[in-house]
Design a protein around this motif. Structure first.
Motif, PDB file in Angstrom:
ATOM      1  N   LYS A 144      -8.359   5.376  -1.100  1.00 45.63           N
ATOM      2  CA  LYS A 144      -8.414   4.857  -2.462  1.00 45.63           C
ATOM      3  C   LYS A 144      -9.811   4.993  -3.055  1.00 45.63           C
ATOM      4  O   LYS A 144      -9.986   5.345  -4.229  1.00 45.63           O
ATOM      5  CB  LYS A 144      -7.977   3.387  -2.458  1.00 45.63           C
ATOM      6  CG  LYS A 144      -8.010   2.721  -3.820  1.00 45.63           C
ATOM      7  CD  LYS A 144      -7.573   1.265  -3.703  1.00 45.63           C
ATOM      8  CE  LYS A 144      -7.690   0.549  -5.044  1.00 45.63           C
ATOM      9  NZ  LYS A 144      -7.299  -0.886  -4.914  1.00 45.63           N
ATOM     10  N   GLU A 145     -10.830   4.740  -2.246  1.00 46.45           N
ATOM     11  CA  GLU A 145     -12.207   4.754  -2.742  1.00 46.45           C
ATOM     12  C   GLU A 145     -12.856   6.135  -2.674  1.00 46.45           C
ATOM     13  O   GLU A 145     -13.727   6.452  -3.474  1.00 46.45           O
ATOM     14  CB  GLU A 145     -13.051   3.756  -1.924  1.00 46.45           C
ATOM     15  CG  GLU A 145     -12.634   2.309  -2.089  1.00 46.45           C
ATOM     16  CD  GLU A 145     -12.815   1.806  -3.511  1.00 46.45           C
ATOM     17  OE1 GLU A 145     -13.784   2.230  -4.181  1.00 46.45           O
ATOM     18  OE2 GLU A 145     -11.979   0.995  -3.952  1.00 46.45           O
ATOM     19  N   GLU A 161      -7.295   2.141   2.279  1.00 50.34           N
ATOM     20  CA  GLU A 161      -8.439   1.656   1.506  1.00 50.34           C
ATOM     21  C   GLU A 161      -9.506   2.749   1.361  1.00 50.34           C
ATOM     22  O   GLU A 161     -10.084   2.935   0.283  1.00 50.34           O
ATOM     23  CB  GLU A 161      -9.056   0.428   2.182  1.00 50.34           C
ATOM     24  CG  GLU A 161      -8.165  -0.802   2.209  1.00 50.34           C
ATOM     25  CD  GLU A 161      -8.146  -1.547   0.873  1.00 50.34           C
ATOM     26  OE1 GLU A 161      -8.702  -1.041  -0.115  1.00 50.34           O
ATOM     27  OE2 GLU A 161      -7.566  -2.647   0.834  1.00 50.34           O
ATOM     28  N   TYR A 221       0.863  -1.173   0.000  1.00 56.79           N
ATOM     29  CA  TYR A 221       0.000   0.000   0.000  1.00 56.79           C
ATOM     30  C   TYR A 221       0.903   1.228   0.000  1.00 56.79           C
ATOM     31  O   TYR A 221       1.613   1.484   0.985  1.00 56.79           O
ATOM     32  CB  TYR A 221      -0.894   0.015   1.243  1.00 56.79           C
ATOM     33  CG  TYR A 221      -1.961  -1.062   1.257  1.00 56.79           C
ATOM     34  CD1 TYR A 221      -3.292  -0.751   0.978  1.00 56.79           C
ATOM     35  CD2 TYR A 221      -1.621  -2.378   1.560  1.00 56.79           C
ATOM     36  CE1 TYR A 221      -4.259  -1.736   1.004  1.00 56.79           C
ATOM     37  CE2 TYR A 221      -2.587  -3.374   1.576  1.00 56.79           C
ATOM     38  CZ  TYR A 221      -3.903  -3.038   1.301  1.00 56.79           C
ATOM     39  OH  TYR A 221      -4.877  -4.026   1.309  1.00 56.79           O
TER      40      TYR A 221
END
Length: 275
Positions: free
Chosen positions: A242-243, A239, A176
């Motif tokens: 990212k979204e 995460e 990541y």
């Protein structure tokens, strides 16, 4: 006389029936099981169970045939065997208890490590001892040093997950890339490294100060748990960014700069752990 010998044999882990059967064979041998029962007073219903136990332990010998006959191991050999077994048990107990004591101490202690080389050596040990999962926060410079050990761990089926500060690519790990790696490097004025191995031990510290680098290694659950969860929460954030990066930066500024400023205690909004 026999009563004192019975007591001695009991101290050598003989049952009452085993002691009676063995002494009977010392007095006269070889004997059939029936004869041993008759001479020793051990019930016939129990004698073959008793003789099998003595045979398995090596205290008596049995001759095969239609009617097996039994003979005792000589008393001196019996004592020699018992002494050897006792010494082996004491050695095993000493080793096992020392290892347990060391493990118990390790679970409670927090160890200071000085110097970037020593820190990386300890991290390598943690990588090599892992069985299930490695969580790692690391800069490119240290990743390159640790890559062979991390690759070997992954080849053994261990999950390797890395939060990378700077451009790190890997064909064996879940990587990541931190969305603000460069900003963090500038704000903190140094590089840190955090590893959690199997959620049971951690190494965490500053690794960019050469011989003045400092880190801690511990299995103390009071630190292992929050440090491991700190890494996991960073993974949550990766995460989420990212979204939903556009939405979050709309609320908190580029790379969430407004949050960093909000929770800084320094006028320049930088960190000052390294001085």
């Amino acid at each position: 006389m026999k009563e004192s010998i019975f007591a001695t044999l009991k101290n050598l882990n003989f049952t009452e029936y085993e002691a009676k059967a063995y002494l009977s064979l010392l007095e006269e041998s070889p004997l059939t099981g029936y004869a041993v029962a008759k001479n020793s007073g051990v019930p016939r219903s129990k004698i073959y169970e008793v003789l099998d136990s003595l045979t398995m332990r090596g205290d008596i010998l049995v001759s095969p045939g239609n009617t097996p006959q039994y003979t005792p191991v000589p008393a001196k050999e019996l004592i020699k065997n018992r002494r050897k077994q006792a010494e082996e048990n004491f050695e095993l107990a000493e080793k096992s208890l020392a290892e347990f004591e060391q493990s118990a101490n390790d679970r409670e202690n927090i160890w200071n490590i000085t110097g970037s080389g020593a820190i990386l050596d300890k991290v390598k040990e943690s990588i090599l001892s892992a069985k299930k999962r490695i969580l790692l926060e690391v800069w490119k410079e240290e990743f390159e040093e640790l890559e062979p050990e991390l690759r070997a761990a992954a080849e053994k089926g261990i999950n390797v997950t890395i939060i990378a500060y700077g451009e790190i690519s890997s064909d064996f790990a879940n990587v990541y890339l931190h969305y603000m790696g460069q900003d963090i490097t500038e704000e903190y004025g140094g590089r840190w490294l955090v590893i959690s191995a199997d959620d049971s031990e951690v190494v965490a510290g500053i690794v960019s100060l050469g011989k003045d680098s400092r880190a801690a290694w511990t299995r103390h659950v009071g630190l292992v748990m929050p440090i491991t969860e700190f890494v996991i929460h960073d993974l949550y954030l990766m995460e989420i960014m990212k979204e939903h990066r556009e939405i979050l930066e709309g609320s908190f500024g580029e790379n969430l700069v407004n949050l960093r400023r909000k929770f800084s205690i320094h006028p320049d909004f930088k960190k000052h752990y390294v001085k």
